[in-house]
Motif scaffolding. Structure first.
Motif, PDB file in Angstrom:
ATOM      1  N   SER A 177     -11.724  -0.893   6.664  1.00  0.00           N
ATOM      2  CA  SER A 177     -11.008   0.353   6.962  1.00  0.00           C
ATOM      3  C   SER A 177     -11.648   1.131   8.098  1.00  0.00           C
ATOM      4  O   SER A 177     -11.098   2.144   8.541  1.00  0.00           O
ATOM      5  CB  SER A 177     -10.964   1.234   5.707  1.00  0.00           C
ATOM      6  N   ASN A 227     -11.132   7.175   6.848  1.00  0.00           N
ATOM      7  CA  ASN A 227     -10.856   6.025   5.980  1.00  0.00           C
ATOM      8  C   ASN A 227     -11.015   6.307   4.493  1.00  0.00           C
ATOM      9  O   ASN A 227     -10.787   5.431   3.667  1.00  0.00           O
ATOM     10  CB  ASN A 227     -11.749   4.835   6.362  1.00  0.00           C
ATOM     11  N   GLN A 230      -7.817   5.789   2.426  1.00  0.00           N
ATOM     12  CA  GLN A 230      -7.518   4.362   2.278  1.00  0.00           C
ATOM     13  C   GLN A 230      -8.422   3.727   1.228  1.00  0.00           C
ATOM     14  O   GLN A 230      -7.968   2.923   0.403  1.00  0.00           O
ATOM     15  CB  GLN A 230      -7.689   3.651   3.628  1.00  0.00           C
ATOM     16  N   GLU A 231      -9.705   4.087   1.252  1.00  0.00           N
ATOM     17  CA  GLU A 231     -10.639   3.524   0.276  1.00  0.00           C
ATOM     18  C   GLU A 231     -10.353   4.037  -1.133  1.00  0.00           C
ATOM     19  O   GLU A 231     -10.541   3.311  -2.109  1.00  0.00           O
ATOM     20  CB  GLU A 231     -12.078   3.847   0.679  1.00  0.00           C
ATOM     21  N   SER A 234      -7.996   1.769  -2.936  1.00  0.00           N
ATOM     22  CA  SER A 234      -8.363   0.364  -3.160  1.00  0.00           C
ATOM     23  C   SER A 234      -8.508   0.055  -4.637  1.00  0.00           C
ATOM     24  O   SER A 234      -8.820   0.932  -5.457  1.00  0.00           O
ATOM     25  CB  SER A 234      -9.668   0.028  -2.430  1.00  0.00           C
TER      26      SER A 234
END
Length: 334
Positions: A177, A227, A230-231, A234
């Protein structure tokens, strides 16, 4: 001489007499999105003594007294095992593993390269056969090794783990990412880089606290306003509370940054649409972090002595001071 250097010297001496290798580990290295599985077994060769010296997990796994592995994802096999051809991503257990290489689509150039590799392999086989024929004429020493198939970890991650147990060195690759960052190619003599997320998952499994802390620190140092959302989405975040707590902290620190303000509504929309299984955990932890920052007294439990009413404890932020009623005063009229 350090303990680590002494271990390396011992390994070098064993290599001189051909007693270096005890166990062969076979692990998958490629993810096929088209087939929805992991394939391409690769082998790693290890010395049991070097591994068991720094890990209770390997002490148990490679114990000569144990007939079966203590890990359901580890399978011993001799000539062939049904999993050798590949297993599904669900069976593997970590579909987004960054240490798995992506399967390349076959093109005309790929076909030509494969044909060249086939010709080279055939030539090597021919040479090997000649060497074997020569060797059979003299004395041979066959050193038996244990063959183990690992079905839940990528080849790259396991290689980095073995390298760490040998040398006490670990190199983490950038997170996928992280825009603009890529893994540099390494030479054969250098430490193999691995995903810190994949290594954290493995370190938790084998209960290696020191390596777990190193991987968690590497993940933390890789998180930014660009990021972290986005993480947070996960699958690994949903499995490990420590990672969720860390990412929530980074999110809170950057909550008013332009990037977070622009992209946060999309995360909320995913949670509202039930497209993020751990979405409720994200909102709960974020709410707790906000309370901790702005209303610290609410999260602090009241002293037990202040939460009593006729000997019955009360829960919550409310506080009552109970006082016995005063006895009536007797007045005499004369």
């Amino acid at each position: 001489m350090s303990t680590n250097q002494a271990r390396i010297n011992a390994l070098l001496r064993k290599s001189l007499v051909g007693e270096l290798l005890d166990t062969q580990f076979y692990l998958f290295s490629v993810r096929s999105k088209r087939e929805g599985n992991v394939t391409n077994l690769q082998a790693l060769f290890a010395n049991d003594e070097a591994l068991t010296a720094g890990s209770e997990y390997f002490s148990s796994l490679l114990s000569k007294d144990s007939e079966t592995p203590n890990d359901s994802a580890v399978v011993e096999f001799q000539d062939y095992h049904a999993c050798e051809g590949g297993i599904s991503l669900d069976e593997y257990g970590y579909a987004s593993d960054s240490d798995l290489d992506e399967e390349e689509e076959e093109t005309d150039e790929t076909v030509q390269d494969n044909e060249k590799c086939t010709e080279v392999s055939a030539e090597r086989v021919s040479r090997t056969a000649t060497v074997k024929d020569f060797a059979t004429k003299g004395a041979q020493r066959i050193i038996p090794t244990r063959r183990v198939l690992v079905t839940d970890t990528a080849f790259n991650t396991w290689q980095a783990l073995l390298d760490y147990l040998y040398t006490d060195e670990i190199v983490f690759a950038p997170l996928r990412s992280q825009a603009g960052k890529s893994v540099r190619c390494r030479r054969l003599g250098e430490a193999p880089p691995c995903s810190p997320k994949s290594m954290y998952r493995l370190a938790c499994k084998i209960k290696h606290d020191k390596l777990q802390a190193k991987a968690l620190s590497a993940i933390c140092s890789s998180l930014t306003e660009h990021n972290v959302l986005q993480e947070l989405s996960s699958s690994l975040t949903s499995r490990f509370p420590a990672i969720l707590e860390m990412e929530i902290e980074i999110l809170f620190q950057n909550i008013v940054s332009p990037t977070i303000m622009k992209d946060f509504p999309a995360l909320i929309q995913r949670i509202a649409s039930a497209n993020l299984p751990h979405g409720a955990d994200i909102l709960t932890k974020l709410h707790e972090r906000m309370l901790k920052q702005h209303y610290p007294r609410i999260l602090s439990p009241a002293p037990a002595s202040e939460n009593k009413c006729k000997g019955s404890p009360l829960s919550g932020p409310f506080k009552f001071n109970w006082e016995e009623p005063r006895k009536p005063v007797a007045v005499s009229w004369t």
